[in-house]
Design an enzyme around this catalytic site. Structure first.
Site, mmCIF file in Angstrom:
data_model
loop_
_atom_site.group_PDB
_atom_site.id
_atom_site.type_symbol
_atom_site.label_atom_id
_atom_site.label_comp_id
_atom_site.label_asym_id
_atom_site.label_seq_id
_atom_site.Cartn_x
_atom_site.Cartn_y
_atom_site.Cartn_z
ATOM 1 N NE ARG A 179 -0.161 1.246 3.383
ATOM 2 C CZ ARG A 179 1.426 2.386 3.734
ATOM 3 N NH1 ARG A 179 2.575 1.665 3.700
ATOM 4 N NH2 ARG A 179 1.037 2.970 3.917
ATOM 5 C CB ALA A 226 0.242 6.798 -4.023
ATOM 6 N NE ARG A 273 -6.566 0.670 -1.763
ATOM 7 C CZ ARG A 273 -5.248 1.262 -0.349
ATOM 8 N NH1 ARG A 273 -4.532 0.847 -0.306
ATOM 9 N NH2 ARG A 273 -6.131 2.213 0.326
ATOM 10 C CG ASP A 317 -3.148 8.990 -1.084
ATOM 11 O OD1 ASP A 317 -3.194 8.405 -0.076
ATOM 12 O OD2 ASP A 317 -2.833 6.922 -1.435
HETATM 13 C C1 LIG Z 1 3.742 7.638 -0.035
HETATM 14 S S1 LIG Z 1 2.412 7.595 1.256
HETATM 15 C C2 LIG Z 1 1.057 8.341 0.239
HETATM 16 C C3 LIG Z 1 0.229 8.100 0.904
HETATM 17 O O1 LIG Z 1 0.186 7.403 -0.700
HETATM 18 C C4 LIG Z 1 0.031 7.204 1.915
HETATM 19 O O2 LIG Z 1 -0.226 8.150 2.716
HETATM 20 C C5 LIG Z 1 -1.798 6.658 1.874
HETATM 21 O O3 LIG Z 1 -2.251 7.718 2.102
HETATM 22 C C6 LIG Z 1 -1.873 5.588 2.043
HETATM 23 O O4 LIG Z 1 -2.321 4.691 2.033
HETATM 24 P P1 LIG Z 1 -2.573 3.582 2.401
HETATM 25 O O5 LIG Z 1 -4.697 3.055 2.831
HETATM 26 O O6 LIG Z 1 -1.778 2.788 3.674
HETATM 27 O O7 LIG Z 1 -2.852 2.751 0.457
#
Ligand SMILES: CSC[C@@H](O)[C@@H](O)C(=O)COP(=O)(O)O
Length: 360
Positions: free
Chosen positions: A52, A54, A89, A239
């Protein structure tokens, strides 16, 4: 031989063409690498949040598309694999960005040449992500220095935007790691990030592993800590950031931005340019993932004997809603920290970044 060093979330073997990722659903209690051996494995790894964050979602999808092309490199095979991965996603735009990078590279090639070219592009994207994140750390470091008010630099972060969410370094945590490298006395407030607990499960784990002092707090505590003067700056990831500077990030980010603004605390967003959605003019158009209500109503962990347990928090029949992301309006963002430098979170700042990227 797998490609990577210790602090990397996805590694690959050039000889066998195998890819392994850390199964982040098991952290912080178990560090286990899982092999991704089919397109379905890649789709599952992303949708079940074994990977997970981004940037990591994007790189994983790039390798997934390369893998899919090994099985079927026809036009139809390319389209099917692309669509399946894209559907895993909805919010992190790096997923679409990375898939497009690979598709653009191989789409015009003869089918027999596609799988290898896609693999090479995925390998490149992985290396580029490492370089971008290291650069984000360097660009963000002066801002952190500037924010420090006492002997210790107190940074607050939300969710996990460290190396686990990228390949190495991270986005929000990259300036923190660079600050530690530069000899600053750093402490990180880690908000737990209900309901998936990426703060307590992932950020605290990786910071501790790197020897960076950190303290986990309940999400609800963050405003009070800011009021008490215990936070020098907030740094989060993103994201998807719209072309007007609105920032979509893990649910709870918006509340931190409001509290930071009310307390005159800089609120920085660290992101690679691949997280900017140039086709999206404002945050209200960003799709917000709605996840299973069970994530709110139950909690997973290990018991005293180290056994994994899931416990129900609510009475049977309780309803819950689970929006996984929120949008922080650009006006609450002090600056965007990218691998190309800092820019203001507004149309002009984003336009300047775009001009730099595309030589406009
Ligand atoms: C470098 S990652 C920035 C975002 O992707 C992070 O803060 C986030 O919200 C991740 O969400 P997730 O649902 O864990 O994939």
């Amino acid at each position: 031989m797998f490609s990577s060093d210790d602090l990397s979330s996805l590694r690959w073997d050039a000889t066998s063409g195998a890819v392994e990722v850390i199964d982040q659903t098991l952290l912080p209690h178990t560090l286990r690498w899982v092999h991704l051996e089919s397109l379905e494995d890649y789709c599952h790894a992303i949708s079940a949040m074994q990977v997970r964050g981004a940037p990591l979602i994007g790189i994983t999808a790039a390798f997934g598309l390369a893998h899919g092309l090994r099985d079927d490199s026809s036009d139809q095979g390319l389209a099917v694999a692309y669509d399946k991965l894209l559907a895993t996603r909805p919010t992190a735009v790096n997923l679409r960005w990375a898939l497009e990078q690979v598709r653009d590279e191989v789409g015009e090639l003869m089918p027999f040449a596609r799988a290898e070219a896609a693999w090479q592009r995925a390998v490149e994207l992985r290396a580029e992500d490492i370089a971008s994140c290291a650069r984000i750390g360097e660009v963000g470091l002066p801002l952190l220095r500037e924010a420090q008010r006492g002997d210790t630099l107190n940074v607050m972060t939300h969710c996990n935007a460290g190396w686990l969410a990228t390949i190495q370094w991270g986005t929000a945590l990259a300036p923190v790691y660079k600050a530690v490298e530069a000899g600053l006395n750093v402490h990180v407030w880690v908000s737990e990030t209900r309901p998936r607990n990426q703060g307590v499960n992932l950020s605290a784990w990786e910071l501790q592993r790197a020897g960076v002092p950190c303290t986990v707090v309940a999400d609800n505590s963050c405003g009070q800590l800011m009021r008490e003067g215990l936070v020098d700056c907030v740094v989060v990831g993103s994201d998807r950031t719209a072309a007007n500077g609105d920032v979509c990030n893990k649910i709870g980010t918006y509340l931190k931005a409001l509290a930071a603004t009310d307390n005159n605390i800089p609120f920085y967003v660290a992101l690679p340019a691949s997280t900017v959605d140039w086709r999206c003019d404002a945050g209200e158009h960003i799709p917000i993932e709605a996840r299973d209500s069970g994530e709110v109503l139950a909690m997973a962990g290990v018991d005293g004997a180290g056994e994994s347990r899931q416990i129900n928090l609510a009475a049977a029949g309780t309803r819950a809603a689970n929006p996984a992301f929120d949008v922080t309006p650009a006006r609450l963002v002090s600056a965007l920290i990218t691998e190309h430098g800092c820019c203001t979170a507004d149309p002009a700042g984003l336009q300047a970044l775009r001009a730099q990227l595309y030589d406009l």
